[in-house]
Design an enzyme around this catalytic site. Structure first.
Site, short mmCIF file in Angstrom:
data_model
loop_
_atom_site.label_atom_id
_atom_site.label_comp_id
_atom_site.label_asym_id
_atom_site.label_seq_id
_atom_site.Cartn_x
_atom_site.Cartn_y
_atom_site.Cartn_z
N HIS A 176 30.83 -33.54 18.81
CA HIS A 176 31.19 -34.31 17.71
C HIS A 176 32.22 -33.58 16.98
CE1 HIS A 176 28.59 -37.39 18.74
NE2 HIS A 176 27.54 -36.54 18.69
N ARG A 233 5.57 -0.23 -5.86
CA ARG A 233 5.39 -1.14 -4.79
C ARG A 233 4.34 -2.18 -4.93
NH1 ARG A 233 6.61 2.62 -0.11
NH2 ARG A 233 5.04 1.62 1.29
N LYS A 241 25.25 -14.29 7.90
CA LYS A 241 24.92 -12.75 7.94
C LYS A 241 26.55 -12.15 8.41
CE LYS A 241 22.48 -11.72 5.81
NZ LYS A 241 21.45 -12.83 5.27
N TRP A 268 -2.99 -2.95 -2.28
CA TRP A 268 -2.81 -4.42 -2.90
C TRP A 268 -3.42 -5.22 -2.17
CZ3 TRP A 268 2.90 -6.49 -4.00
CH2 TRP A 268 2.66 -7.60 -4.84
N GLU A 278 29.26 -12.72 5.70
CA GLU A 278 28.89 -11.73 4.61
C GLU A 278 29.55 -10.37 4.61
OE1 GLU A 278 25.06 -13.07 2.22
OE2 GLU A 278 24.46 -12.38 4.04
N GLU A 281 21.66 -18.90 9.38
CA GLU A 281 21.47 -17.65 8.72
C GLU A 281 22.23 -16.45 9.51
OE1 GLU A 281 20.65 -16.43 6.09
OE2 GLU A 281 19.87 -14.38 6.16
N LYS A 298 24.29 -8.94 -5.19
CA LYS A 298 22.81 -9.03 -4.77
C LYS A 298 22.05 -10.05 -5.63
CE LYS A 298 19.27 -8.00 -2.56
NZ LYS A 298 19.42 -8.58 -1.12
N ASN A 309 -2.20 2.19 5.83
CA ASN A 309 -1.38 1.07 5.45
C ASN A 309 -0.98 0.41 6.71
OD1 ASN A 309 1.08 -0.34 4.50
ND2 ASN A 309 2.23 1.44 4.12
N GLY A 310 -0.89 -0.93 6.93
CA GLY A 310 -0.56 -1.77 7.94
C GLY A 310 -1.88 -2.60 8.38
N CYS A 325 0.88 -1.26 -0.11
CA CYS A 325 0.00 0.08 -0.02
C CYS A 325 0.86 1.25 0.20
CB CYS A 325 -0.84 0.04 1.35
SG CYS A 325 -1.85 -1.34 1.29
C1 G6P Z 1 23.17 -13.89 -3.39
C2 G6P Z 1 22.71 -12.86 -2.19
C3 G6P Z 1 22.14 -13.40 -1.16
C4 G6P Z 1 21.02 -14.22 -1.65
C5 G6P Z 1 21.25 -15.31 -2.70
C6 G6P Z 1 20.00 -15.85 -3.29
O1 G6P Z 1 24.20 -14.85 -2.77
O2 G6P Z 1 23.98 -12.22 -2.05
O3 G6P Z 1 21.64 -12.49 -0.21
O4 G6P Z 1 20.53 -15.01 -0.33
O5 G6P Z 1 22.09 -14.87 -3.75
O6 G6P Z 1 19.39 -14.92 -3.97
P1 G6P Z 1 17.64 -14.92 -4.11
O7 G6P Z 1 17.62 -13.67 -4.88
O8 G6P Z 1 17.52 -16.18 -5.06
O9 G6P Z 1 17.00 -15.02 -3.11
#
Ligand code: G6P
Length: 607
Positions: A503, A27, A484, A72, A487, A480, A602, A96-97, A2
């Site tokens: 182990h 959006r 992070k 939306w 990365e 994850e 990305k 919105n929300g 929205c």
């Molecule tokens: C790249 C990005 C990650 C992402 C991965 C998968 O490695 O740096 O942040 O998780 O691709 O991308 P996707 O667009 O398929 O989620």
């Protein structure tokens, strides 16, 4: 997602509202509307379809005060009666929300004689403000009072035909900013909508309320305290996404998660049950006789799949395999035409995921579902079913809001499959939906821990390795967290299921190896506690993300951060947030290029 645009000026603002809505078209939306005050009346125009149609309908309309909205709604048919603005008596509202207590408000206001003409939660805001005006005639004060009764996430804009020239806006959870200029003042969901009239932006904070007239702007807190907010001169080019008050896109995107989740979950609307149709018209038919789920993805998206595996097997009773796309596409596997193949991707263009999807189809597995953040992407186009997460554009290479919205989507998939397999009672379904609806608020509370996490981050800056531990559905969250940290801070990090510690990785533990543990209060907590003792006994420094009600005491070498709410099955969505913040702040201390870490991209559209 929205979008809101509002304008109070000394000239005809209808073209500003329309241009603003067009700027927010990216959006995504399926209906649009506006309300203006003309001749002492509220004039409202709404249409299902493109903003261009609304523009044509508004061609002869003129006004100096007005509010506008794109909505939306993928739940049910988008309809004119559900499109915003919603009107009650003399006032009109855009929103919105998600309002969590809208049902009790609806009951209360219906008992007072208010007639509801839409299925939206927004209409209860309109009636609530109208009802408040009966005892508090000033619009600003009435909106302030009404907002204090709303539970959930919102950004709203309100006009009143009996108080022309004024717009009241407020936000709690959803984004909203003001645009200031000499001949008018404006509000919108993001800066791109207002660049047509000004570059002077004021970002409202959660809990702010503001009054706009053509000549002035006044901001207060919802509790009545006056506040000043700085004016920020936007450097945004028309195509870019504004950073606003944030230092980096990653930080902005972490903080956008409540809104991204609210937008993604808008599909559930106010309903008590979820229909397969949210995954596409064919979903009921395609999901009816599946016997297995195969999830294919890369990077962060693969971690959302690994988390979902715990949900799908435990709640829906369906076997589930998660495979990294680059492996699946090249190995000889056993095809199963009855299995549902789920491709998860933020971009929808990741070469390996797309190739794995195509490979799965080439083996005769035609029941495919894309969970994706980009509606027109290749992975969406090539899948039979689709769920579009509404995280909005994600710029930071390290994925954050795409991940949590993928988890929300995968939990919806779990509920749908569980229902089809008769594993979900109506009561369980409605309880899970309530929990989902509350998620944006719960995530907001976790974000408030940022200052504590910033302090922890200082202690990581000189470390070269880190170990992340989790158990059960929080093991992929530990993975994850480790990803992070790797990365963006370039610290070598590994995740282990805590039970595997003895182990192997225990051999690495010493005072130079910080051990981060995801420790919500669940069935595995007692076992996890013994694993933590194993670490402590070897001199390892522990950083524990616990729940408020977890009985893990802090002591020397054991640092505890408590998340405000215990969140059951959906707890992974909350517990990943402090891990995102931790890696972000470690990267800041180390001075790395947070949004564009070295060697990473990305969207990896080549192999
Ligand atoms: C790249 C990005 C990650 C992402 C991965 C998968 O490695 O740096 O942040 O998780 O691709 O991308 P996707 O667009 O398929 O989620």
């Amino acid at each position: 997602m929205c979008g809101i645009v509002a304008a109070a000026a000394q000239y005809n603002i209808v073209p500003v509202l329309i241009e603003g809505l067009m700027r927010l078209e990216y959006r995504g939306y399926d209906s649009a509307g506006l309300a203006i005050i003309g001749d002492g009346q509220i004039e409202r125009l709404r249409s299902v379809g493109r903003v261009a149609e609304l523009a044509a309908a508004a061609a002869t309309t003129t006004a100096i005060t007005g509010i506008a909205h794109t909505r939306w709604a993928t739940h049910g048919v988008p309809s004119e009666r559900n499109a915003h603005p919603h009107v009650s008596g003399a006032i009109a509202v855009v929103h919105n929300g998600i309002i969590e207590n809208y049902e009790s408000l609806r009951r209360e206001l219906s008992a007072q004689g208010y007639v509801f003409t839409s299925d939206t939660d927004t209409e209860s805001i309109a009636h609530l403000i109208e009802a408040t005006l009966q005892t508090e005639p000033d619009l600003f004060n009435a909106v302030q009072r009404a907002c204090r009764r709303l539970v959930g996430a919102f950004a709203i804009a309100v006009i009143d035909r009996s108080q022309p020239g004024r717009i009241i806006v407020a936000r709690e959870g959803s984004p909203l900013l003001l645009g200031l200029s000499e001949n008018g003042n404006y509000a919108a969901s993001d800066a791109s909508a207002l660049l047509q009239v000004t570059r002077n932006m004021v970002y409202l904070e959660n809990g702010d309320i503001a009054e706009l007239t053509a000549a002035a702007v006044r901001i207060e807190r919802l509790d009545g305290t006056p506040v000043e907010r700085p004016v920020h001169v936007s450097q945004l080019s028309a195509a870019a996404v504004e950073l606003g008050n944030y230092q980096h896109y990653m930080q902005k995107e972490i903080f956008e998660q409540p809104d991204a989740l609210a937008n993604t979950l808008e599909i559930v609307g106010g309903s008590k049950s979820i229909q397969p149709g949210i995954f596409g018209a064919e979903a009921a038919h395609l999901l009816a006789d599946i016997d297995h789920i195969l999830i294919l993805a890369c990077g962060t998206s693969a971690h959302s799949g690994l988390t979902a595996r715990y949900w799908l097997e435990a709640l829906a009773g369906i076997p589930c395999t998660v495979e990294v796309a680059s492996e699946y596409r090249y190995r000889i596997s056993v095809p199963n035409p009855r299995q549902l193949v789920v491709a998860i991707s933020q971009s929808g263009e990741t070469a390996d995921t797309l190739a794995a999807l195509r490979h799965a189809k080439s083996l005769g597995q035609m029941k495919t579902l894309a969970i994706c953040n980009v509606p027109e992407s290749a992975i969406v186009r090539e899948s039979a079913l689709r769920f579009i997460t509404r995280a909005g554009p994600e710029i930071g290479v390290a994925s954050t809001k795409a991940f949590t919205t993928q988890l929300a989507a995968l939990f919806l998939l779990t509920l749908v499959v569980a229902k089809i397999r008769n594993r979900l009672s109506a009561e369980q379904e409605s309880n899970y939906i309530d929990q989902l609806r509350h998620l944006p608020v719960a995530v907001n509370k976790v974000l408030a821990l940022e200052d504590d996490i910033r302090q922890w981050a200082q202690r990581f800056a000189d470390k070269h390795h880190a170990l992340f531990l989790g158990r059960g559905r929080h093991y992929p969250i530990a993975m994850e967290g480790a990803l992070k940290l790797k990365e963006i801070s370039y610290i070598h990090a590994e995740a282990y299921p805590a039970g595997e510690l003895k182990h192997g990785p225990l051999a690495l533990v010493d005072a130079n190896m910080p051990v981060i543990s995801v420790a919500p209060r669940d069935d595995l907590l007692e076992k996890l506690k013994s694993n933590l003792q194993e670490v402590r006994a070897r001199g390892g420094e522990l950083y524990v993300f616990a729940d408020g009600d977890s009985e893990i005491p802090a002591s020397e070498g054991v640092h505890i951060l408590r998340l405000p709410e215990h969140y059951g099955e959906l707890s992974p969505i909350l517990h990943v947030v402090p891990l995102q913040l931790l890696s972000y702040h470690v990267a800041l201390v180390k001075g790395t290029d947070v949004d564009k870490p070295r060697n990473l991209a990305k969207s990896v559209t080549v192999e």
